[in-house]
Design a protein around this motif. Sequence first.
Motif, short mmCIF file in Angstrom:
data_model
loop_
_atom_site.label_atom_id
_atom_site.label_comp_id
_atom_site.label_asym_id
_atom_site.label_seq_id
_atom_site.Cartn_x
_atom_site.Cartn_y
_atom_site.Cartn_z
N VAL A 146 0.92 -1.12 -0.02
CA VAL A 146 0.05 -0.02 -0.07
C VAL A 146 0.88 1.18 -0.02
O VAL A 146 2.03 1.28 0.37
CB VAL A 146 -0.96 0.10 1.31
N PRO A 147 0.22 2.52 -0.40
CA PRO A 147 1.24 3.57 -0.47
C PRO A 147 1.29 4.03 0.93
O PRO A 147 0.69 4.03 1.83
CB PRO A 147 0.21 4.61 -1.14
N LEU A 148 2.87 4.52 1.36
CA LEU A 148 3.00 4.60 2.58
C LEU A 148 4.21 5.65 2.35
O LEU A 148 5.10 5.81 1.63
CB LEU A 148 3.86 3.47 3.37
N ARG A 149 4.29 6.60 3.54
CA ARG A 149 5.14 7.62 3.41
C ARG A 149 5.92 7.81 4.94
O ARG A 149 5.31 7.69 5.89
CB ARG A 149 4.65 8.93 3.30
N PHE A 150 7.39 7.50 4.63
CA PHE A 150 8.05 7.41 6.06
C PHE A 150 8.83 8.48 6.19
O PHE A 150 9.84 8.95 5.30
CB PHE A 150 8.81 6.13 6.07
N GLY A 151 9.07 9.19 7.33
CA GLY A 151 10.03 10.00 7.85
C GLY A 151 11.11 9.01 8.53
O GLY A 151 11.17 7.90 8.64
#
Length: 379
Positions: free
Chosen positions: A305-310
């Motif tokens: 799934v689309p994820l955005r990690f810092g």
Amino acid sequence: MADVHGRCDTAFTEVRNVFERQLESGNELGASIVVDVDGRVVVDLWGGWRDAGRREPWTEDTITNVWSATKMVTNLAALMLVDRGKLDPYAPVAKYWPEFAENGKDGIEVRHLLSHTSGVSGWEAPFRHEDMYDTERATRRLAAQAPWWEPGTASGYHAQTQGHLVGELVRRCAGTSLTDFVADEIAGPLGADFRIGAAEADWDRIAPVTPPPAESVDLDRIDRDGPAYKTLMRSPLNAETANTAAWRRAELGALNGHGNARSLARILKSLALDGTVDGVRLLSPETISLIFDEQSHGIDLVLGVPLRFGIGYALPETQTLPYAPQGRACYWGGWGGSLVIVDLDTRTTISYMMNKMGSGVIGSDRSETYVRAIHDCLR
């Protein structure tokens, strides 16, 4: 009928009403919900049942296995070491853990472990979930293996390994185990009822987890040499394993933290409050800003799934968790639907922990219902 206990400001009465309806419908078994705004607890509710037989009520001091919400505390421990100058997120892991350089991992940086981009998202076979309990041996195996994709190019959720990887950095930089660091440097000073694993004296107040609905998986459509299969399917984890003595005694910094909504909110609201809670300083605002250094944004190679990690936490992504705030915020949760959202723009922390696991990858229908109700009240 399951009662809801605790307190909430009158402006948040609808949150209590929604919680009561979830319990009455049977959609919820037992749970706790906390909302903190600018350092003030405006919602602290609990209710339902500890057990599937509905004999033991969920009480104020009930705790449960919070699954991957544990990662939020584990990564906070690493950020505290960054804040103290003992750990550099942009340095190679091998600077602190020389053995990790084996098999082409000399270029993997600390930030890659904290953002699920290292390529070390699982253990090479053969490996059983029981092998995780031997922390030293399981960690040595991770140091010896090669990454499964080019580090830093994409995220692939380190579902089980992140606790061992970050935990080893904590051990080498702080000179103590992850379990002890969390107890002595985080939970203890804050008076937070949270622990990696669970002390045997607390077992009688643990709400055992109830597994999620069975989901069919078309194995023919999964690349058996890819990160998703190797991370999640080689040795599938049975949720009821979390109710065993061996699980509770282990140090699984990715998976077996025990607490409730109150204790997770108490710890993680430090991110919303410039790093300090009631005079206890965990982080500086400068270190907190590192969380928002985006490390990846795209389809996660493990979860699909689309994820955005810092660095340390997931950042807002409109497709996967559309009900999370889309500004300067971060979040993560646990298998089955537990969730902590920290909104730095409004200095708000939302925490939800439960024992009945729902379906889905991140969050659940219940967590969405509660978060939407909370945001309506905030507005």
